[in-house]
Structures are given as structure tokens and as C-alpha cells.
Design a protein around this motif. Structure first.
Motif, mmCIF file in Angstrom:
data_model
loop_
_atom_site.group_PDB
_atom_site.id
_atom_site.type_symbol
_atom_site.label_atom_id
_atom_site.label_comp_id
_atom_site.label_asym_id
_atom_site.label_seq_id
_atom_site.Cartn_x
_atom_site.Cartn_y
_atom_site.Cartn_z
ATOM 1 N N LEU A 123 35.661 33.950 81.245
ATOM 2 C CA LEU A 123 36.221 34.292 79.940
ATOM 3 C C LEU A 123 36.798 35.697 79.984
ATOM 4 O O LEU A 123 36.230 36.601 80.604
ATOM 5 N N LYS A 124 37.911 35.898 79.331
ATOM 6 C CA LYS A 124 38.502 37.229 79.230
ATOM 7 C C LYS A 124 37.901 37.949 78.014
ATOM 8 O O LYS A 124 37.844 37.387 76.923
ATOM 9 N N ILE A 125 37.462 39.165 78.244
ATOM 10 C CA ILE A 125 36.833 39.953 77.188
ATOM 11 C C ILE A 125 37.794 41.036 76.713
ATOM 12 O O ILE A 125 38.313 41.818 77.512
ATOM 13 N N TYR A 126 38.020 41.064 75.410
ATOM 14 C CA TYR A 126 38.869 42.084 74.783
ATOM 15 C C TYR A 126 38.055 42.896 73.788
ATOM 16 O O TYR A 126 37.095 42.393 73.199
ATOM 17 N N ASN A 127 38.454 44.141 73.619
ATOM 18 C CA ASN A 127 37.909 44.972 72.546
ATOM 19 C C ASN A 127 38.971 45.107 71.457
ATOM 20 O O ASN A 127 40.149 45.308 71.753
ATOM 21 N N VAL A 128 38.542 44.958 70.216
ATOM 22 C CA VAL A 128 39.465 45.054 69.086
ATOM 23 C C VAL A 128 38.918 46.072 68.085
ATOM 24 O O VAL A 128 37.730 46.075 67.769
ATOM 25 N N ILE A 129 39.788 46.948 67.605
ATOM 26 C CA ILE A 129 39.437 47.915 66.552
ATOM 27 C C ILE A 129 40.364 47.663 65.368
ATOM 28 O O ILE A 129 41.590 47.619 65.520
ATOM 29 N N THR A 130 39.769 47.485 64.196
ATOM 30 C CA THR A 130 40.571 47.191 63.012
ATOM 31 C C THR A 130 39.847 47.724 61.777
ATOM 32 O O THR A 130 38.721 48.229 61.860
ATOM 33 N N ASP A 131 40.499 47.617 60.616
ATOM 34 C CA ASP A 131 39.801 48.034 59.393
ATOM 35 C C ASP A 131 39.136 46.817 58.750
ATOM 36 O O ASP A 131 39.325 45.687 59.185
ATOM 37 N N TYR A 132 38.352 47.084 57.714
ATOM 38 C CA TYR A 132 37.510 46.027 57.148
ATOM 39 C C TYR A 132 38.309 44.868 56.557
ATOM 40 O O TYR A 132 37.953 43.706 56.729
ATOM 41 N N LEU B 7 40.769 28.144 65.099
ATOM 42 C CA LEU B 7 41.009 27.989 66.535
ATOM 43 C C LEU B 7 39.710 27.793 67.313
ATOM 44 O O LEU B 7 38.635 28.224 66.888
ATOM 45 N N ASN B 8 39.829 27.171 68.495
ATOM 46 C CA ASN B 8 38.708 27.020 69.414
ATOM 47 C C ASN B 8 38.798 28.065 70.527
ATOM 48 O O ASN B 8 39.785 28.790 70.639
ATOM 49 N N GLY B 9 37.760 28.118 71.365
ATOM 50 C CA GLY B 9 37.845 28.893 72.593
ATOM 51 C C GLY B 9 37.585 30.372 72.477
ATOM 52 O O GLY B 9 38.053 31.146 73.312
ATOM 53 N N TRP B 10 36.816 30.802 71.489
ATOM 54 C CA TRP B 10 36.524 32.229 71.352
ATOM 55 C C TRP B 10 35.102 32.427 70.837
ATOM 56 O O TRP B 10 34.517 31.547 70.227
ATOM 57 N N LYS B 11 34.580 33.623 71.091
ATOM 58 C CA LYS B 11 33.270 33.985 70.578
ATOM 59 C C LYS B 11 33.176 35.499 70.486
ATOM 60 O O LYS B 11 33.460 36.208 71.447
ATOM 61 N N ILE B 12 32.813 35.993 69.298
ATOM 62 C CA ILE B 12 32.583 37.425 69.135
ATOM 63 C C ILE B 12 31.204 37.743 69.704
ATOM 64 O O ILE B 12 30.202 37.159 69.282
ATOM 65 N N ILE B 13 31.152 38.651 70.678
ATOM 66 C CA ILE B 13 29.895 38.906 71.389
ATOM 67 C C ILE B 13 29.282 40.267 71.051
ATOM 68 O O ILE B 13 28.158 40.554 71.427
ATOM 69 N N ASN B 14 30.013 41.088 70.356
ATOM 70 C CA ASN B 14 29.465 42.414 70.016
ATOM 71 C C ASN B 14 30.334 43.022 68.927
ATOM 72 O O ASN B 14 31.554 42.931 68.992
ATOM 73 N N ASN B 15 29.720 43.619 67.919
ATOM 74 C CA ASN B 15 30.532 44.325 66.927
ATOM 75 C C ASN B 15 29.791 45.548 66.384
ATOM 76 O O ASN B 15 28.564 45.601 66.371
#
Length: 205
Positions: A133-142, A155-163
Motif C-alpha cells: 500500500l502507498k502511504i501518504y500524509n495529508v494536511i488540511t483544515d477541519y 470509494l474503496n481501497g483506502w484506510k486512514i491509519i493515523n491522524n
């Protein structure tokens, strides 16, 4: 192209008795020939007083090996390897230990005994599908994070693993390759996105 292969989910030990001989099967997921050889050495040392410690491993199509460890040629290592092939496994090592019980099994009996032990230990260990799996970091506002959650649910194929929630929302997301384009498109429109790494995960099949 992200690699997909089948291996086992967890290391397991099983034991069966056939005509007074005890057969002990051990299995482990390994990622290299060095790891496979270390596992074989570990089990052989654990059962150093056994009559035989026969084994097989497969890392890839051209990285495999097996041994009869003193049993008649073709009666142990090859049957163990045959079960690895039957279940289409890679990155796996199996050791079948035998304590001789005083009754000879014959060539056919040995092949069947080592095959049965290998198959049992594979089934007990649970077969798993492994994918990178490719891991990305995302920074955004609320507010945009809420939009991301809403859009990703379609969508399928994703999972948030840390926030992390501070003045911004920062999270890591694991994405399967076939869904990467659409998911990254959503994320890049809603925040700052950076590729981090690849991680391997296994799911029982």
C-alpha cells in the motif's frame, strides 16, 4: 506495479503421529533466503535430537530450495515444496521434523506423511493475500477534512491509519494502487499531500 502475492498470516506449529512416528510441522513467513535459512536452522536446533528435520522454502519463482535431510531421495523436501506450490505461496519456509517411532513407512508412506504435515501447517497458519500500500500524509483544515471523509466514503481501497488534530488536521492514509489516482485527486484538491512510503499488509483469504 505494486506486487501482490500469497503467503501465510502467522507462524504455527502442528504435530501428527503416523505409525508411531511423530511429525512436527513449523511454518513462517520470510522475506529472503537468509531469513528462510535462519528459520530452518532455528527449528533444526530446537529439535536437534530428532531423526530428521526436512524443509522447503520459496521466496519467488527462481528462489527456492528443499532438503530430505537424510530421508530417501524425493520423499520429504519435494513433497513439502509441493504443498507450497499447491497453495501458490511465496515468502514462506516450512520445516517438518520427524521422530522415528520404530516402524518404517516406505517411500509412499513417507511422501504422504510429509505432504500431510506440510498441508496441515499451511492451513493452520491461515493463507493471506499480501499487497503493498502507498502511504501518504495529508494536511488540511477541519472543514475540508469533513469533505474528504464524505468523498472517500464513496470509494474503496483506502484506510486512514493515523491522524492528529491541532490547528490543522494531519493524517496518514494507506491506498491500494488501483484506487490511487482517484483518491489522490480528491486529497490534492482539499489539502497538502505528500508521499511517504510503501507498507506491506496481509489479509486472510
Amino acid at each position: 506495479m505494486i506486487e501482490i502475492y500469497y503467503s501465510i498470516l502467522k507462524p504455527v506449529e502442528v504435530s501428527i503421529k503416523i505409525k508411531r512416528s511423530e511429525f512436527i510441522g513449523n511454518i513462517k513467513k520470510v522475506n529472503s533466503e537468509e531469513e528462510a535459512k535462519a528459520f530452518i536452522k532455528e527449528i533444526s536446533s530446537k529439535y536437534k535430537n530428532a531423526t530428521h528435520n526436512c524443509w522447503a522454502y520459496k521466496i519467488s519463482e527462481n528462489k527456492f530450495n528443499y532438503s530430505d535431510d537424510g530421508e530417501p531421495s524425493g520423499t520429504a523436501g519435494k513433497p513439502i515444496f509441493g504443498k507450497i506450490e499447491k497453495f501458490n505461496l511465496s515468502n514462506v519456509a516450512i520445516v517438518v521434523t520427524r521422530y522415528f517411532g520404530g516402524v518404517k513407512l516406505g517411500v509412499r508412506g513417507l511422501i504422504d506423511a510429509y505432504s500431510e504435515t506440510a498441508e496441515k501447517v499451511i492451513i493452520e497458519s491461515k493463507i493471506a493475500k499480501y499487497i503493498d500500500l502507498k502511504i501518504y500524509n495529508v494536511i488540511t483544515d477541519y472543514s475540508k477534512y469533513a469533505e474528504i471523509e464524505r468523498l472517500l466514503k464513496r470509494l474503496n481501497g483506502w484506510k486512514i491509519i493515523n491522524n492528529t488534530f491541532t490547528d490543522k488536521v494531519s493524517f496518514e492514509i494507506a491506498i491500494e494502487e488501483e484506487y490511487e489516482k482517484d483518491i489522490v485527486s480528491i486529497l490534492s484538491q482539499k489539502g497538502e499531500i505528500n508521499y511517504l512510503r510503501i507498507e506491506e499488509v496481509g489479509k486472510e483469504v
